[in-house]
Motif scaffolding. Sequence first.
Motif, PDB file in Angstrom:
ATOM      1  N   ALA A   1     -41.935 -39.504  10.490  1.00  0.00           N
ATOM      2  CA  ALA A   1     -41.082 -39.780  11.404  1.00  0.00           C
ATOM      3  C   ALA A   1     -39.827 -39.173  11.038  1.00  0.00           C
ATOM      4  O   ALA A   1     -39.281 -38.075  11.785  1.00  0.00           O
ATOM      5  CB  ALA A   1     -40.869 -41.446  11.849  1.00  0.00           C
ATOM      6  N   ALA A   2     -39.459 -39.845   9.973  1.00  0.00           N
ATOM      7  CA  ALA A   2     -38.024 -38.913   8.879  1.00  0.00           C
ATOM      8  C   ALA A   2     -38.340 -37.496   8.858  1.00  0.00           C
ATOM      9  O   ALA A   2     -37.219 -36.431   9.315  1.00  0.00           O
ATOM     10  CB  ALA A   2     -38.055 -39.488   7.407  1.00  0.00           C
TER      11      ALA A   2
ATOM     12  N   TYR B   1     -36.324 -31.838   9.810  1.00  0.00           N
ATOM     13  CA  TYR B   1     -35.790 -30.601  10.198  1.00  0.00           C
ATOM     14  C   TYR B   1     -36.652 -29.877  11.265  1.00  0.00           C
ATOM     15  O   TYR B   1     -36.241 -28.905  11.733  1.00  0.00           O
ATOM     16  CB  TYR B   1     -37.478 -30.416   9.732  1.00  0.00           C
ATOM     17  CG  TYR B   1     -37.384 -30.941   7.618  1.00  0.00           C
ATOM     18  CD1 TYR B   1     -36.640 -29.469   6.948  1.00  0.00           C
ATOM     19  CD2 TYR B   1     -37.709 -31.719   6.891  1.00  0.00           C
ATOM     20  CE1 TYR B   1     -36.425 -29.872   5.722  1.00  0.00           C
ATOM     21  CE2 TYR B   1     -37.326 -32.113   5.619  1.00  0.00           C
ATOM     22  CZ  TYR B   1     -37.413 -30.892   4.898  1.00  0.00           C
ATOM     23  OH  TYR B   1     -36.946 -30.786   3.757  1.00  0.00           O
ATOM     24  N   ILE B   2     -37.172 -30.798  12.083  1.00  0.00           N
ATOM     25  CA  ILE B   2     -38.016 -30.464  14.028  1.00  0.00           C
ATOM     26  C   ILE B   2     -36.686 -30.157  14.843  1.00  0.00           C
ATOM     27  O   ILE B   2     -35.669 -29.697  15.326  1.00  0.00           O
ATOM     28  CB  ILE B   2     -38.331 -30.956  14.199  1.00  0.00           C
ATOM     29  CG1 ILE B   2     -40.047 -30.633  13.242  1.00  0.00           C
ATOM     30  CG2 ILE B   2     -38.819 -30.416  15.808  1.00  0.00           C
ATOM     31  CD1 ILE B   2     -41.184 -31.058  14.285  1.00  0.00           C
TER      32      ILE B   2
ATOM     33  N   LEU C   1     -30.658 -33.034  24.198  1.00  0.00           N
ATOM     34  CA  LEU C   1     -31.578 -32.735  25.992  1.00  0.00           C
ATOM     35  C   LEU C   1     -32.616 -31.817  25.087  1.00  0.00           C
ATOM     36  O   LEU C   1     -33.514 -31.498  26.480  1.00  0.00           O
ATOM     37  CB  LEU C   1     -31.137 -32.783  27.003  1.00  0.00           C
ATOM     38  CG  LEU C   1     -30.112 -33.698  27.111  1.00  0.00           C
ATOM     39  CD1 LEU C   1     -29.383 -34.103  28.734  1.00  0.00           C
ATOM     40  CD2 LEU C   1     -30.992 -35.714  26.838  1.00  0.00           C
ATOM     41  N   ALA C   2     -33.025 -31.212  24.321  1.00  0.00           N
ATOM     42  CA  ALA C   2     -33.422 -29.963  23.785  1.00  0.00           C
ATOM     43  C   ALA C   2     -34.992 -30.591  24.183  1.00  0.00           C
ATOM     44  O   ALA C   2     -35.659 -31.717  23.844  1.00  0.00           O
ATOM     45  CB  ALA C   2     -33.103 -28.956  23.104  1.00  0.00           C
ATOM     46  N   PRO C   3     -36.006 -29.489  24.741  1.00  0.00           N
ATOM     47  CA  PRO C   3     -37.604 -29.455  24.254  1.00  0.00           C
ATOM     48  C   PRO C   3     -38.114 -30.569  23.101  1.00  0.00           C
ATOM     49  O   PRO C   3     -38.878 -30.916  23.101  1.00  0.00           O
ATOM     50  CB  PRO C   3     -38.268 -28.436  25.101  1.00  0.00           C
ATOM     51  CG  PRO C   3     -37.388 -27.480  25.756  1.00  0.00           C
ATOM     52  CD  PRO C   3     -35.723 -27.745  24.719  1.00  0.00           C
ATOM     53  N   SER C   4     -37.363 -29.288  21.430  1.00  0.00           N
ATOM     54  CA  SER C   4     -38.101 -29.976  20.923  1.00  0.00           C
ATOM     55  C   SER C   4     -37.231 -31.308  20.360  1.00  0.00           C
ATOM     56  O   SER C   4     -37.781 -32.464  20.166  1.00  0.00           O
ATOM     57  CB  SER C   4     -37.320 -28.875  19.252  1.00  0.00           C
ATOM     58  OG  SER C   4     -35.423 -29.134  20.453  1.00  0.00           O
ATOM     59  N   THR C   5     -36.220 -31.908  20.842  1.00  0.00           N
ATOM     60  CA  THR C   5     -34.765 -33.303  21.120  1.00  0.00           C
ATOM     61  C   THR C   5     -36.640 -34.329  21.337  1.00  0.00           C
ATOM     62  O   THR C   5     -36.878 -34.997  20.949  1.00  0.00           O
ATOM     63  CB  THR C   5     -34.394 -33.112  21.097  1.00  0.00           C
ATOM     64  OG1 THR C   5     -33.217 -32.504  20.190  1.00  0.00           O
ATOM     65  CG2 THR C   5     -33.880 -34.513  21.292  1.00  0.00           C
ATOM     66  N   LEU C   6     -37.111 -33.963  22.522  1.00  0.00           N
ATOM     67  CA  LEU C   6     -37.974 -34.665  23.474  1.00  0.00           C
ATOM     68  C   LEU C   6     -39.165 -34.851  22.928  1.00  0.00           C
ATOM     69  O   LEU C   6     -39.931 -35.964  22.479  1.00  0.00           O
ATOM     70  CB  LEU C   6     -37.961 -33.864  24.571  1.00  0.00           C
ATOM     71  CG  LEU C   6     -39.413 -34.483  25.537  1.00  0.00           C
ATOM     72  CD1 LEU C   6     -38.804 -36.182  26.116  1.00  0.00           C
ATOM     73  CD2 LEU C   6     -39.692 -33.702  26.867  1.00  0.00           C
TER      74      LEU C   6
ATOM     75  N   PRO D   1     -31.668 -32.804   4.280  1.00  0.00           N
ATOM     76  CA  PRO D   1     -32.479 -33.072   4.622  1.00  0.00           C
ATOM     77  C   PRO D   1     -33.667 -34.069   3.632  1.00  0.00           C
ATOM     78  O   PRO D   1     -33.974 -35.263   4.391  1.00  0.00           O
ATOM     79  CB  PRO D   1     -33.276 -32.101   5.579  1.00  0.00           C
ATOM     80  CG  PRO D   1     -32.654 -30.781   5.038  1.00  0.00           C
ATOM     81  CD  PRO D   1     -31.806 -30.932   4.774  1.00  0.00           C
ATOM     82  N   MET D   2     -34.137 -33.603   2.996  1.00  0.00           N
ATOM     83  CA  MET D   2     -35.014 -33.991   1.550  1.00  0.00           C
ATOM     84  C   MET D   2     -34.364 -35.579   1.648  1.00  0.00           C
ATOM     85  O   MET D   2     -35.025 -36.718   1.570  1.00  0.00           O
ATOM     86  CB  MET D   2     -34.974 -33.105   0.856  1.00  0.00           C
ATOM     87  CG  MET D   2     -35.920 -32.877   0.613  1.00  0.00           C
ATOM     88  SD  MET D   2     -37.185 -33.251   1.310  1.00  0.00           S
ATOM     89  CE  MET D   2     -37.952 -34.099   0.808  1.00  0.00           C
TER      90      MET D   2
END
Length: 769
Positions: free
Chosen positions: A146-147, A152-153, A178-183, A367-368
């Motif tokens: 999940a993290a 990263y995405i 509200l982007a598709p990657s966020t969904l 991110p890490m």
Amino acid sequence: MDHNVDIECEGGEKMERNGSASDERGMNRQPLLSKNRPNTSSQIAIVGSNICPIESLDYEILENDLFKQDWRSRKKVEIFQYVLMKWTLALLIGLLTGLVAFSNNLGVENIAGFKFLLTSRFMLQHRYIEAFGVFSGINLVLAVLAALLCAYIAPAAAGSGIPEVKAYLNGIDSHSILAPSTLFVKIFGSIFGVAAGFVVGKEGPMVHTGACIANLLGQGGSRKYHLTWKWLRYFKNDRDRRDLITCGSAAGVAAAFRAPVGGVLFALEEAASWWRSALLWRTFFTTAVVAVVLRSLIGFCRTGKCGLFGEGGLIMFDINSTIPDYNMVDLLAVILIGVIGGLLGSLYNYFVDKVVRTYSYINGKGPMVRVFLVAVISLLTSCCAFGLPWFTNCVPCPVDLSIECPTVGRNGSYKLFNCQSGYYNDLASLLLNTNDDAIRSLFGSTNANEFRITTLFIFFLAMYILGIITYGIAIPSGLFIPVILAGSSYGRLVGTLLVSISNLDVGLFALLGAASFLGGTMRMTVSLCVILLELTNNLLMLPLMMLVLLISKSVADNFNKGVYDQIVRMKGLPFLEAHAEPYMRHLVAGDVVSGPLISFSGVEKVGNIIHSLRWTSHNGFPVVDEPPFLEAPELCGIVLRSHLIVLLKGKMFTKQRRLTGAEMLQRFHAFDFAKAGLGRGPKMEDLDITPEEMEMYVDLHPITNTSPYTVVETMSLAKAAVAFRELGLRHLCVVPKTPGRPPVVGILTRHDFMPQHILGLYPGIDKQK
């Protein structure tokens, strides 16, 4: 007026958005930022631990010549198509949100069920170290997955998402919210995070998920993917997208709690800043579709074809078999629970504020580091869940139970854990269970002595503390379930203490405790009341539920704001409240107008427009008609930056300064100036203007909004702020009080109404008067 903020997001994409010139006049607020990362612009906010610029949305209906021509040319069949598409999209939002909610529960129940069964198998063999290794190892793997998705995405998928949806519906567009990657990350990250045993819920993220689905459907087509059907192009504007996202947020609540009416009321009370009766109908239709979809799918699962997915399905806590019969002692106990809930809720919000600010500093390291922080919290949660039951004694199983006790080799309420046959560990029954099953056990009324007082107290402390330290890490995490867990445990604790003198059973006390804690943290009343009543299927609890919610909210409001309002403010989102601050009544609109004002003539030289667009970033420019077209200067309206770029790209220039409106109406269509969806709209870099063309002229009248909202410069700033919010504006023109001056004094934007800007201009003003 607006100016540009050009900043590199940590995600790697360089954003170019709009800001406020008021930032140059002493503003320096630092929401969620450390001292070595100062935020000198109110136009910058925290989005998933990244510093990214934001912009306002255009909810105002434009009335320029092109759009008027489009309205006049629409036939009755096209109007019917537009209305039909609204209802069709509402139907699709309900269908998809219901399917996603069911899939989320299916994934969580099966993954978590497999984890608990595997752990139980080792426990039955008295291989306790291996059992802890399996339990914590599976939790760690799921947490890291999940993290990684969030870090990263789609960093914007972290957290609840309700504050961001609430800000969007207020007119604030944050990057990638509200982007598709966020969904995508919200769905899978929520499944992994909840199954990993974190004290988080999937209900808050479902609101964000519903809003993302609505935004994806309401993009109005895409030239990139050849989705240019004329029916879809009707929705290429922020106003219609706002309505769809309101439906999506309501559908998310309805899907999370199986509460269709509660979903509508949640959107009305907490999420939406603008409401009307037509939107109420569509929102109710959307939540009704969600309810039908979930009921059908849960009925399918009762046939046993959904693996470990429970027969009850989703998060339904049916305690309807208990009839509340309360006396004066019970009413005093309910008042006490309401006061405790208000105090604990305000304290909870205070600690969440401190923890999120601390995590923001840690998450800013990269991110890490975010993934490492998630791993640490996962191990801590696993140690608490597996370790705390060892410090409690085993409890003999009741003799008159209709279900198996202890539960051996399967998931259940009476956990054997480390006990001998005929006994169960009541704390393990709560901690080594899914959050939904733990709440179901606390709300249960079949066995009043199922949980001891010490167990309930330990569980309350664990949920309270773990809920605080878990929120803010890089996973999708809702606040509803942690708050319900903590609230129901102390409510049942009070009920256990009063069981000898009270007519209410411990399950109903747990429900009232959850309601009081929810009211103390989230400060909602009507929507929470209906959600809990739909959730538990017990309408007879309505009077007590209303009483406890009113008391808890009233007590908590004396200390701080609701948790979602706090997070909106911490993230630096310029949220406009429904009411004006008291000190705004001592100022007038002209007092906060920022300069310098940049305006265009009705027929303007191309070079002047290019220069203004390149060296400023105002989103709206006043258009002033001057001689020889009129005898005296007169405000024609406002033209938007995006429309200017489209017009310049079309290169409809003239060598002489003349009107070309009729020719432009034949060449351009209103859809050419519609707001881009998922595709990339035209930018300044796309323009290729030659030196000869820079000396030519272009007529701005056809794309100028000729009916802008204006206020006189002597209007009270408080009245201007209320009008700005109620009308859903992005620009508000300030006109002079006396004649003989330029027709427009300046433009007020969202940031000119922000307290930081006003108090920066007038630091000596009394904020309370």
